[in-house]
Write an enzyme that holds these catalytic residues in place. Sequence first.
Site, PDB file in Angstrom:
ATOM      1  N   ASN A   1       9.063  47.218  52.572  1.00  0.00           N
ATOM      2  CA  ASN A   1      10.032  47.590  54.258  1.00  0.00           C
ATOM      3  C   ASN A   1       9.685  48.928  54.580  1.00  0.00           C
ATOM      4  O   ASN A   1       9.610  50.342  53.253  1.00  0.00           O
ATOM      5  CB  ASN A   1      10.797  47.902  52.817  1.00  0.00           C
TER       6      ASN A   1
ATOM      7  N   LYS B   1      10.727  50.984  56.746  1.00  0.00           N
ATOM      8  CA  LYS B   1      11.754  51.786  56.416  1.00  0.00           C
ATOM      9  C   LYS B   1      10.874  52.065  58.166  1.00  0.00           C
ATOM     10  O   LYS B   1      10.786  51.551  58.933  1.00  0.00           O
ATOM     11  CB  LYS B   1      11.563  53.273  56.336  1.00  0.00           C
TER      12      LYS B   1
ATOM     13  N   HIS C   1      20.490  47.960  52.595  1.00  0.00           N
ATOM     14  CA  HIS C   1      19.793  48.701  51.362  1.00  0.00           C
ATOM     15  C   HIS C   1      20.726  50.523  51.443  1.00  0.00           C
ATOM     16  O   HIS C   1      21.551  50.514  52.137  1.00  0.00           O
ATOM     17  CB  HIS C   1      18.457  49.161  52.576  1.00  0.00           C
TER      18      HIS C   1
ATOM     19  N   GLU D   1      19.788  52.739  51.723  1.00  0.00           N
ATOM     20  CA  GLU D   1      19.882  53.998  52.652  1.00  0.00           C
ATOM     21  C   GLU D   1      20.665  52.925  53.750  1.00  0.00           C
ATOM     22  O   GLU D   1      22.065  54.735  54.294  1.00  0.00           O
ATOM     23  CB  GLU D   1      18.546  54.141  53.436  1.00  0.00           C
TER      24      GLU D   1
ATOM     25  N   GLU E   1      18.316  47.500  42.944  1.00  0.00           N
ATOM     26  CA  GLU E   1      16.812  48.717  44.131  1.00  0.00           C
ATOM     27  C   GLU E   1      18.084  50.255  43.019  1.00  0.00           C
ATOM     28  O   GLU E   1      19.237  50.669  44.224  1.00  0.00           O
ATOM     29  CB  GLU E   1      17.166  48.847  44.963  1.00  0.00           C
TER      30      GLU E   1
ATOM     31  N   GLY F   1      11.998  56.005  46.642  1.00  0.00           N
ATOM     32  CA  GLY F   1      11.151  57.018  46.885  1.00  0.00           C
ATOM     33  C   GLY F   1      11.226  58.203  46.355  1.00  0.00           C
ATOM     34  O   GLY F   1      10.521  59.411  46.644  1.00  0.00           O
TER      35      GLY F   1
ATOM     36  N   SER G   1      10.470  52.806  43.762  1.00  0.00           N
ATOM     37  CA  SER G   1       9.436  53.509  42.868  1.00  0.00           C
ATOM     38  C   SER G   1       7.723  52.449  42.292  1.00  0.00           C
ATOM     39  O   SER G   1       7.545  52.670  41.939  1.00  0.00           O
ATOM     40  CB  SER G   1       9.045  54.349  42.730  1.00  0.00           C
TER      41      SER G   1
END
Length: 256
Positions: free
Chosen positions: A9, A11, A100, A102, A172, A178, A218
């Site tokens: 991904n 992003k 996701h 985010e 996730e 991240g 991560s």
Amino acid sequence: MRRKLIAGNWKMNLSAIEAREMIAGLRAQVDPMASRLAKDRDILIAPATVVIPAVAQALAGSSFALGAQNMHWEDNGAFTGEVSAPMLKAFGVTHVIIGHSERRHVFFETDEFVNKKVKAALKHRMVPIMCVGETLQEREASKTIEIVMRQMDNGLSEVPAEAAATVVIAYEPVWAIGTGKTATPEQAQLVHGAIREFLDDLWGKSAAAETRILYGGSVTPDNIDSLLAKPDIDGALVGGASLKPDSCAKIFRSGA
Ligand code: PEP
């Protein structure tokens, strides 16, 4: 036997020029092993929407699948800034990441939106990669399973057992995305096991056994093997480490 799915991904990173360079470097390392990898896994790149045409071109003739990071549930209409499944499919996109963290936390996407998008992807014969996961605060309040089960229940509302082999779930944990703080394989397996049990109840054991459950948060070349060794971890959704040819190739080739 479930095929693994390992997805990068990107992003909001890599312009079209950078993406072409990245794919050339990645293909140089992955293409020679393509037939070996194809035996047990699918590999996928999800670039920024505007970069999809350039990546589609750069991936031509390869074994990589092409994914999108988001889409709207309607086919067209007054939805400024959005893209639809038919628009993505026209460029060869076969998979779409939905919900996701985010999107959920920065853009306030609700479980209801996620559910509409999952159903739209299935309607268009695309593979929805539905993301679920708890925040650090929720984990510390011992609410991980409660939160993930709510996201599963709402996200898969009205999705029939016939979709079990197509739908992909990505667990996730938000605190691991991240941050460099990966869930341990044991922590991840605990949640993946609970997700599998949820799917057993929803669709029945044999259908649920076909659904792939990815881990994301991560993931690196150093931790991917131990994560994939767990019985209910069927692949990975990889952010930061998918942006460089070397680390991305190492992750795609894990265990092969
Ligand atoms: C992600 O983008 O879904 C992700 C897990 O990012 P990272 O690998 O950088 O934590």
